[in-house]
Design a protein around this motif. Sequence first.
Motif, PDB file in Angstrom:
ATOM      1  N   LEU A 100       0.825  -1.203   0.000  1.00  0.00           N
ATOM      2  CA  LEU A 100       0.000   0.000   0.000  1.00  0.00           C
ATOM      3  C   LEU A 100       0.863   1.259   0.000  1.00  0.00           C
ATOM      4  CD1 LEU A 100      -2.763   1.389   0.221  1.00  0.00           C
ATOM      5  CD2 LEU A 100      -2.576   1.155   2.726  1.00  0.00           C
ATOM      6  N   ALA A 101       1.916   1.247   0.824  1.00  0.00           N
ATOM      7  CA  ALA A 101       2.813   2.407   0.876  1.00  0.00           C
ATOM      8  C   ALA A 101       3.555   2.592  -0.442  1.00  0.00           C
ATOM      9  CB  ALA A 101       3.797   2.244   2.027  1.00  0.00           C
ATOM     10  N   ALA A 102       3.978   1.460  -1.063  1.00  0.00           N
ATOM     11  CA  ALA A 102       4.700   1.547  -2.329  1.00  0.00           C
ATOM     12  C   ALA A 102       3.827   2.118  -3.432  1.00  0.00           C
ATOM     13  CB  ALA A 102       5.225   0.174  -2.733  1.00  0.00           C
ATOM     14  N   LEU A 103       2.532   1.844  -3.398  1.00  0.00           N
ATOM     15  CA  LEU A 103       1.633   2.380  -4.418  1.00  0.00           C
ATOM     16  C   LEU A 103       1.154   3.795  -4.087  1.00  0.00           C
ATOM     17  CD1 LEU A 103      -0.567  -0.783  -5.126  1.00  0.00           C
ATOM     18  CD2 LEU A 103       1.236   0.165  -6.570  1.00  0.00           C
ATOM     19  N   GLN A 104       0.942   4.017  -2.802  1.00  0.00           N
ATOM     20  CA  GLN A 104       0.374   5.303  -2.406  1.00  0.00           C
ATOM     21  C   GLN A 104       1.391   6.438  -2.498  1.00  0.00           C
ATOM     22  OE1 GLN A 104      -0.897   5.567   1.675  1.00  0.00           O
ATOM     23  NE2 GLN A 104      -2.638   6.885   1.152  1.00  0.00           N
ATOM     24  N   ALA A 105       2.649   6.164  -2.188  1.00  0.00           N
ATOM     25  CA  ALA A 105       3.667   7.213  -2.177  1.00  0.00           C
ATOM     26  C   ALA A 105       3.833   7.873  -3.550  1.00  0.00           C
ATOM     27  CB  ALA A 105       4.991   6.654  -1.673  1.00  0.00           C
ATOM     28  N   PRO A 106       3.997   7.123  -4.656  1.00  0.00           N
ATOM     29  CA  PRO A 106       4.130   7.797  -5.950  1.00  0.00           C
ATOM     30  C   PRO A 106       2.889   8.570  -6.364  1.00  0.00           C
ATOM     31  CG  PRO A 106       4.641   5.451  -6.149  1.00  0.00           C
ATOM     32  CD  PRO A 106       4.155   5.677  -4.774  1.00  0.00           C
ATOM     33  N   VAL A 107       1.711   8.040  -5.996  1.00  0.00           N
ATOM     34  CA  VAL A 107       0.481   8.752  -6.343  1.00  0.00           C
ATOM     35  C   VAL A 107       0.424  10.092  -5.619  1.00  0.00           C
ATOM     36  CG1 VAL A 107      -2.026   8.688  -6.183  1.00  0.00           C
ATOM     37  CG2 VAL A 107      -0.765   6.644  -6.873  1.00  0.00           C
ATOM     38  N   ILE A 108       0.781  10.099  -4.339  1.00  0.00           N
ATOM     39  CA  ILE A 108       0.789  11.347  -3.573  1.00  0.00           C
ATOM     40  C   ILE A 108       1.835  12.306  -4.121  1.00  0.00           C
ATOM     41  CG2 ILE A 108       1.253  12.335  -1.303  1.00  0.00           C
ATOM     42  CD1 ILE A 108       0.025   9.855  -0.065  1.00  0.00           C
ATOM     43  N   MET A 109       3.006  11.773  -4.520  1.00  0.00           N
ATOM     44  CA  MET A 109       4.038  12.633  -5.097  1.00  0.00           C
ATOM     45  C   MET A 109       3.576  13.231  -6.426  1.00  0.00           C
ATOM     46  SD  MET A 109       7.521  10.492  -4.271  1.00  0.00           S
ATOM     47  CE  MET A 109       8.534  11.712  -5.103  1.00  0.00           C
ATOM     48  N   MET A 110       2.850  12.459  -7.238  1.00  0.00           N
ATOM     49  CA  MET A 110       2.289  12.999  -8.481  1.00  0.00           C
ATOM     50  C   MET A 110       1.348  14.159  -8.187  1.00  0.00           C
ATOM     51  SD  MET A 110       1.477   9.396 -10.428  1.00  0.00           S
ATOM     52  CE  MET A 110       0.249  10.182 -11.452  1.00  0.00           C
ATOM     53  N   SER A 111       0.509  13.983  -7.192  1.00  0.00           N
ATOM     54  CA  SER A 111      -0.421  15.046  -6.837  1.00  0.00           C
ATOM     55  C   SER A 111       0.312  16.273  -6.312  1.00  0.00           C
ATOM     56  CB  SER A 111      -1.416  14.533  -5.790  1.00  0.00           C
ATOM     57  OG  SER A 111      -2.322  15.552  -5.415  1.00  0.00           O
ATOM     58  N   GLN A 112       1.365  16.057  -5.520  1.00  0.00           N
ATOM     59  CA  GLN A 112       2.132  17.178  -4.996  1.00  0.00           C
ATOM     60  C   GLN A 112       2.862  17.918  -6.110  1.00  0.00           C
ATOM     61  OE1 GLN A 112       4.609  15.378  -1.995  1.00  0.00           O
ATOM     62  NE2 GLN A 112       3.058  15.570  -0.395  1.00  0.00           N
TER      63      GLN A 112
END
Length: 204
Positions: free
Chosen positions: A112-124
């Motif tokens: 979950l962390a491996a998938l969620q981190a890049p998505v959050i970085m894309m949004s940022q």
Amino acid sequence: MRASDLPLKNESIAELADRWLDEEPGDLEQRVLRSAIAKRAVSTDRNEAYDKELTVGERVADGIARIGGSWMFIFAALGFLLLWTVANSLLLGRDQFDPYPYILLNLLLSMLAALQAPVIMMSQNRQAARDRMDAAHDYQVNLKAEIEILALHDKLDEMRLKEILQIRDQLTGLTNQLQRIEKSRHFRESSKSKSIIFFYISNV
């Protein structure tokens, strides 16, 4: 004072940039100067324009980032972790599918962390790009306001100069008129004196 009276209409971008900008105008500055000459507004609704440019993937990423950064997600995650640990430690007994130290749970959380981190970085990253766009838009609006204020000052200075010149011309006219009156008065007094002297001489 009407906007059309401002001293911008008959001037070029290069002349305005040379007068009011300290450096060579870039694309943003030229756009602002053109809008000032044409009397057009530069302010727009950036939120509406930004929302129209978003793709489906970007909207999904923003939604995931918004949910992942909320208290609802934190409480839901805590509830899930508590249920998982209690179920595998106390309720299921020998039917535990993930006994302590909860290796399967660690695997799920890591995924979950491996998938969620890049998505959050894309949004940022997208938010940072949006902030840069907003900053550029604010700069255009502020520059346009400064140019309009400087144009107003120039117009007021021009009007003040015209008033000063008119007052100077009026004072010059009054001075000339007073000089003519003074010369006329001196001429009359001189003529009167000559008449008196002539009368006195003739009687003598």
